[in-house]
Design an enzyme around this catalytic site. Structure first.
Site, PDB file in Angstrom:
ATOM      1  N   ARG A 126       0.824  -1.207   0.000  1.00  0.00           N
ATOM      2  CA  ARG A 126       0.000   0.000   0.000  1.00  0.00           C
ATOM      3  C   ARG A 126       0.862   1.263   0.000  1.00  0.00           C
ATOM      4  O   ARG A 126       0.595   2.209  -0.703  1.00  0.00           O
ATOM      5  CB  ARG A 126      -0.894  -0.018   1.246  1.00  0.00           C
ATOM      6  CG  ARG A 126      -2.007   1.002   1.222  1.00  0.00           C
ATOM      7  CD  ARG A 126      -2.618   1.227   2.607  1.00  0.00           C
ATOM      8  NE  ARG A 126      -2.866   0.028   3.390  1.00  0.00           N
ATOM      9  CZ  ARG A 126      -3.905  -0.765   3.247  1.00  0.00           C
ATOM     10  NH1 ARG A 126      -4.807  -0.515   2.331  1.00  0.00           N
ATOM     11  NH2 ARG A 126      -4.049  -1.821   4.026  1.00  0.00           N
ATOM     12  N   TYR A 127       1.900   1.261   0.810  1.00  0.00           N
ATOM     13  CA  TYR A 127       2.802   2.412   0.882  1.00  0.00           C
ATOM     14  C   TYR A 127       4.020   2.118   0.000  1.00  0.00           C
ATOM     15  O   TYR A 127       4.397   0.958  -0.168  1.00  0.00           O
ATOM     16  CB  TYR A 127       3.267   2.630   2.327  1.00  0.00           C
ATOM     17  CG  TYR A 127       2.152   2.815   3.324  1.00  0.00           C
ATOM     18  CD1 TYR A 127       1.525   4.047   3.471  1.00  0.00           C
ATOM     19  CD2 TYR A 127       1.723   1.761   4.126  1.00  0.00           C
ATOM     20  CE1 TYR A 127       0.500   4.217   4.397  1.00  0.00           C
ATOM     21  CE2 TYR A 127       0.703   1.927   5.051  1.00  0.00           C
ATOM     22  CZ  TYR A 127       0.096   3.153   5.184  1.00  0.00           C
ATOM     23  OH  TYR A 127      -0.911   3.316   6.095  1.00  0.00           O
ATOM     24  N   ARG A 130       7.137   0.096   1.937  1.00  0.00           N
ATOM     25  CA  ARG A 130       6.986  -1.029   2.854  1.00  0.00           C
ATOM     26  C   ARG A 130       5.817  -1.925   2.439  1.00  0.00           C
ATOM     27  O   ARG A 130       4.872  -1.443   1.801  1.00  0.00           O
ATOM     28  CB  ARG A 130       6.814  -0.560   4.291  1.00  0.00           C
ATOM     29  CG  ARG A 130       5.748   0.477   4.506  1.00  0.00           C
ATOM     30  CD  ARG A 130       6.093   1.332   5.737  1.00  0.00           C
ATOM     31  NE  ARG A 130       5.033   2.254   6.084  1.00  0.00           N
ATOM     32  CZ  ARG A 130       4.919   3.459   5.545  1.00  0.00           C
ATOM     33  NH1 ARG A 130       5.759   3.875   4.623  1.00  0.00           N
ATOM     34  NH2 ARG A 130       3.933   4.262   5.922  1.00  0.00           N
ATOM     35  N   CYS A 139      -3.433 -18.602  14.194  1.00  0.00           N
ATOM     36  CA  CYS A 139      -3.074 -17.771  15.349  1.00  0.00           C
ATOM     37  C   CYS A 139      -3.237 -18.579  16.632  1.00  0.00           C
ATOM     38  O   CYS A 139      -3.994 -19.555  16.667  1.00  0.00           O
ATOM     39  CB  CYS A 139      -3.988 -16.553  15.429  1.00  0.00           C
ATOM     40  SG  CYS A 139      -3.799 -15.457  14.019  1.00  0.00           S
ATOM     41  N   CYS A 143      -9.020 -13.488  17.524  1.00  0.00           N
ATOM     42  CA  CYS A 143      -9.654 -12.303  18.111  1.00  0.00           C
ATOM     43  C   CYS A 143     -10.933 -12.025  17.325  1.00  0.00           C
ATOM     44  O   CYS A 143     -10.901 -11.973  16.088  1.00  0.00           O
ATOM     45  CB  CYS A 143      -8.699 -11.122  18.041  1.00  0.00           C
ATOM     46  SG  CYS A 143      -7.032 -11.576  18.576  1.00  0.00           S
ATOM     47  N   CYS A 146     -10.904  -9.390  14.549  1.00  0.00           N
ATOM     48  CA  CYS A 146      -9.740  -9.395  13.650  1.00  0.00           C
ATOM     49  C   CYS A 146     -10.080  -8.827  12.268  1.00  0.00           C
ATOM     50  O   CYS A 146     -11.039  -9.272  11.622  1.00  0.00           O
ATOM     51  CB  CYS A 146      -9.221 -10.820  13.492  1.00  0.00           C
ATOM     52  SG  CYS A 146      -7.817 -10.912  12.367  1.00  0.00           S
ATOM     53  N   ARG A 148      -8.472  -9.280   9.672  1.00  0.00           N
ATOM     54  CA  ARG A 148      -8.127 -10.240   8.621  1.00  0.00           C
ATOM     55  C   ARG A 148      -8.877 -11.553   8.798  1.00  0.00           C
ATOM     56  O   ARG A 148      -8.436 -12.600   8.314  1.00  0.00           O
ATOM     57  CB  ARG A 148      -6.610 -10.454   8.677  1.00  0.00           C
ATOM     58  CG  ARG A 148      -5.966 -10.498   7.318  1.00  0.00           C
ATOM     59  CD  ARG A 148      -4.473 -10.260   7.407  1.00  0.00           C
ATOM     60  NE  ARG A 148      -4.169  -8.857   7.506  1.00  0.00           N
ATOM     61  CZ  ARG A 148      -3.222  -8.344   8.289  1.00  0.00           C
ATOM     62  NH1 ARG A 148      -2.501  -9.126   9.058  1.00  0.00           N
ATOM     63  NH2 ARG A 148      -3.007  -7.046   8.306  1.00  0.00           N
ATOM     64  N   ASP A 305     -11.606  -1.639  13.272  1.00  0.00           N
ATOM     65  CA  ASP A 305     -12.029  -1.596  11.864  1.00  0.00           C
ATOM     66  C   ASP A 305     -13.463  -2.123  11.706  1.00  0.00           C
ATOM     67  O   ASP A 305     -13.878  -3.024  12.448  1.00  0.00           O
ATOM     68  CB  ASP A 305     -11.091  -2.449  11.010  1.00  0.00           C
ATOM     69  CG  ASP A 305      -9.695  -1.855  10.941  1.00  0.00           C
ATOM     70  OD1 ASP A 305      -9.586  -0.617  10.887  1.00  0.00           O
ATOM     71  OD2 ASP A 305      -8.720  -2.626  10.945  1.00  0.00           O
ATOM     72  N   ASP A 342      -7.594   3.461  10.535  1.00  0.00           N
ATOM     73  CA  ASP A 342      -7.170   2.936   9.247  1.00  0.00           C
ATOM     74  C   ASP A 342      -8.283   3.259   8.262  1.00  0.00           C
ATOM     75  O   ASP A 342      -9.422   2.796   8.428  1.00  0.00           O
ATOM     76  CB  ASP A 342      -6.945   1.420   9.338  1.00  0.00           C
ATOM     77  CG  ASP A 342      -5.523   1.047   8.983  1.00  0.00           C
ATOM     78  OD1 ASP A 342      -4.977   1.654   8.044  1.00  0.00           O
ATOM     79  OD2 ASP A 342      -4.965   0.144   9.630  1.00  0.00           O
ATOM     80  N   LYS A 349      -3.199   4.657   7.507  1.00  0.00           N
ATOM     81  CA  LYS A 349      -3.479   5.094   8.885  1.00  0.00           C
ATOM     82  C   LYS A 349      -3.559   6.612   8.957  1.00  0.00           C
ATOM     83  O   LYS A 349      -2.678   7.309   8.472  1.00  0.00           O
ATOM     84  CB  LYS A 349      -2.377   4.607   9.819  1.00  0.00           C
ATOM     85  CG  LYS A 349      -2.306   3.115   9.936  1.00  0.00           C
ATOM     86  CD  LYS A 349      -1.174   2.706  10.849  1.00  0.00           C
ATOM     87  CE  LYS A 349      -0.932   1.216  10.737  1.00  0.00           C
ATOM     88  NZ  LYS A 349      -0.391   0.812   9.418  1.00  0.00           N
TER      89      LYS A 349
HETATM   90  S1  SF4 Z   1      -5.843  -9.902  15.510  1.00  0.00           S
HETATM   91 FE1  SF4 Z   1      -6.205 -11.468  13.919  1.00  0.00          FE
HETATM   92  S2  SF4 Z   1      -4.176 -11.936  13.129  1.00  0.00           S
HETATM   93 FE2  SF4 Z   1      -3.875 -10.927  15.099  1.00  0.00          FE
HETATM   94  S3  SF4 Z   1      -3.786 -12.588  16.600  1.00  0.00           S
HETATM   95 FE3  SF4 Z   1      -5.891 -11.897  16.533  1.00  0.00          FE
HETATM   96  S4  SF4 Z   1      -6.868 -13.269  15.044  1.00  0.00           S
HETATM   97 FE4  SF4 Z   1      -4.664 -13.436  14.723  1.00  0.00          FE
END
Ligand code: SF4
Length: 488
Positions: A126-127, A130, A139, A143, A146, A148, A305, A342, A349
């Site tokens: 994106r940038y 980087r 993971c 979470c 998350c 993603r 997000d 974001d 950001k």
């Molecule tokens: S935020 Fe998403 S990528 Fe990060 S540890 Fe939690 S589930 Fe995994």
């Protein structure tokens, strides 16, 4: 509540958490073995129900969200949860709740538009300088908010090919910094991660490697000597950790961070602002202070997000501003993260903070600033080299824009209120004051309108501090007298 029931409740609270409560039969060897922890993650509702109460009426809703987005809770992380508190801040982060089902259809699959900026699977570029490199969809804990999670739905495969990603970076000389993230890179076996980092290190134009991980939060046992020795071979290497709540700052977590620090790895924390988890000043302040004690720099506080199924975690922007306002000036600057949003769709950001620059007249070289107590200060920019050596205000440089810089939104309201001598809210309960002559930047003289120099919460505040272009011939005594008068 009578004394007896309070005591009962407190007694229960002290016992219904911790390793002894959840895993009384686990040996030390097992408990401290990260592979054992990983293998024994709680991944189904049936298992979870052995540890935490799940209301029968919510079973179907919770099953529904689990069919979308997997659950994974290490025994260690589970041990930090209070079994009697359905609103436990750690529980809310990892346990599928009925609220999640309510908002199941709300939000985006890819709120940051990462797929749009993906030249090869697994890379987000994106940038200019980087890239983000997503190594897996695995993971230690999952979470519920998350960003993603689209890559971690049950059945989704981590559609990544590491050599293609490395090759992309190798043939893109503008890339000097890579963020290796997840899924969690520290879930890999040490030898495998070593081989990936070695390939990256062999790229001459790649200066910095950063790893994003929640392993020190959810699986601190993983941070062993072998891993740290390996990481130290790939410097300059930085790690971004992800603690959200002070309850996550345990002795095990501190030990893990200490090991990484001793391996020369600078640690920065990226917290996410989550409703019902950490959305108040006291919690974030305790988190930041605890992190500092672990030599982890509070780096970012992210606005959550708008990812699908996480609506119940999102807070208004005003909440983030209020938290930063509650930190700035009330703790050291090093302990204050940058609050960022974001931008949806991939704008990157965007830092957001309380209004401290209330007015800026570029032509006249004057600014009106507010400090953490709500007191107003006039600041004068350096005058031009050819200016008259008198106490006369002259522009420091030809104005780049015509007239004062237009300040939008709450800043503008604050200055207008300052001009009118009326209190003004910036949306988070803080008010600005007025100068004595009704102009925000004043006339170069100390001013006051008779109202007290308030803390900015209750009403108008006069300008209490003013810069002044001083005549070259001023003596030290004259300057001291002026300072004394100004500070009265
Ligand atoms: S935020 Fe998403 S990528 Fe990060 S540890 Fe939690 S589930 Fe995994």
């Amino acid at each position: 509540m009578n004394v007896e029931s309070l005591a009962e409740r407190l007694g229960r609270r002290t016992t219904r958490r911790g390793r002894e409560h959840y895993y009384p039969d686990a040996s030390d060897a097992d408990w401290n073995d990260w592979r054992w922890q990983f293998r024994h993650r709680v991944t189904t509702l049936e298992e979870l129900a052995r540890f935490l109460p799940i209301p029968a009426a919510e079973w179907a809703a919770r099953s529904q969200v689990l069919s979308d987005f997997r659950m994974g809770i290490t025994p260690y992380y589970l041990s930090l949860i209070d079994a009697d508190d359905p609103n436990d801040p750690l529980l809310r982060q990892v346990v599928p709740l009925a609220e999640e089902n309510l908002y199941r259809a709300v939000g985006d699959e890819d709120p940051l538009g990462e797929e749009k900026f993906s030249p090869v699977p697994g890379i987000t570029h994106r940038y200019p300088d980087r890239v983000l490199m997503v190594l897996s969809n695995n993971c230690a804990i999952y979470c519920r908010y998350c960003t993603r999670k689209r890559t971690m739905y049950d059945g989704a495969s981590a559609d990544v090919e590491i050599d293609r990603m490395v090759d992309y970076i190798a043939r893109t000389p503008s890339v000097r910094d890579v963020v290796v993230s997840g899924g969690d890179p520290l879930n890999f076996a040490t030898a495998k991660l070593d081989s990936i980092l070695s390939k990256l290190r062999a790229i001459p134009h790649l200066e910095i490697i950063r790893i994003g991980t929640r392993v020190p939060v959810a699986l601190p046992q993983r941070i062993d000597d072998e891993l740290c020795e390996m990481l130290a071979r790939h410097h300059p290497l930085w790690i971004n950790v992800h603690y959200n709540h002070p309850n996550e700052l345990t002795p095990d977590a501190a030990r893990a961070c200490d090991k990484l620090s001793r391996a020369g790895v600078p640690l920065n924390n990226q917290a996410v602002l989550l409703k019902g988890v950490n959305d108040d000043v006291a919690t974030i302040k305790a988190l930041c202070h605890g992190l500092m004690k672990m030599r982890v720099r509070p780096y970012y506080l992210y606005q959550c997000d708008p990812v699908r199924g996480a609506e119940h975690f999102r807070t208004p922007i005003a909440k983030g501003i209020e938290i930063i306002e509650g930190l700035r000036g009330h703790t050291s600057g090093l302990a204050i993260p940058t609050y960022v949003i974001d931008a949806p769709g991939g704008g990157g950001k965007i830092p957001v903070q309380p209004d401290y620059l209330l007015h800026y007249d570029r032509e006249k070289g004057r600014a009106l600033l507010r400090n953490y107590q709500g007191k107003l200060y006039e600041y004068l920019e350096p005058r031009a080299a050819n200016a008259s050596p008198n106490d006369v205000l002259v522009p420091a440089a030809p104005p780049a824009a015509s007239g004062p810089v237009a300040l939008a939104g709450s800043n503008k309201k604050r200055v207008e209120a300052a001009s009118a001598g009326a209190p003004s809210s910036n949306g988070n309960g803080h008010a600005a004051g007025a100068t004595g002559n009704g102009t925000p930047a004043g006339n170069g003289q100390a001013s006051g309108n008779g109202s007290s120099a308030s803390n900015g919460r209750n009403g108008a505040a006069p300008v209490v501090g003013k810069s002044k272009w001083v005549h070259r011939g001023s003596t030290r005594a004259e300057r001291a007298a002026r300072t004394k008068k100004r500070d009265k």
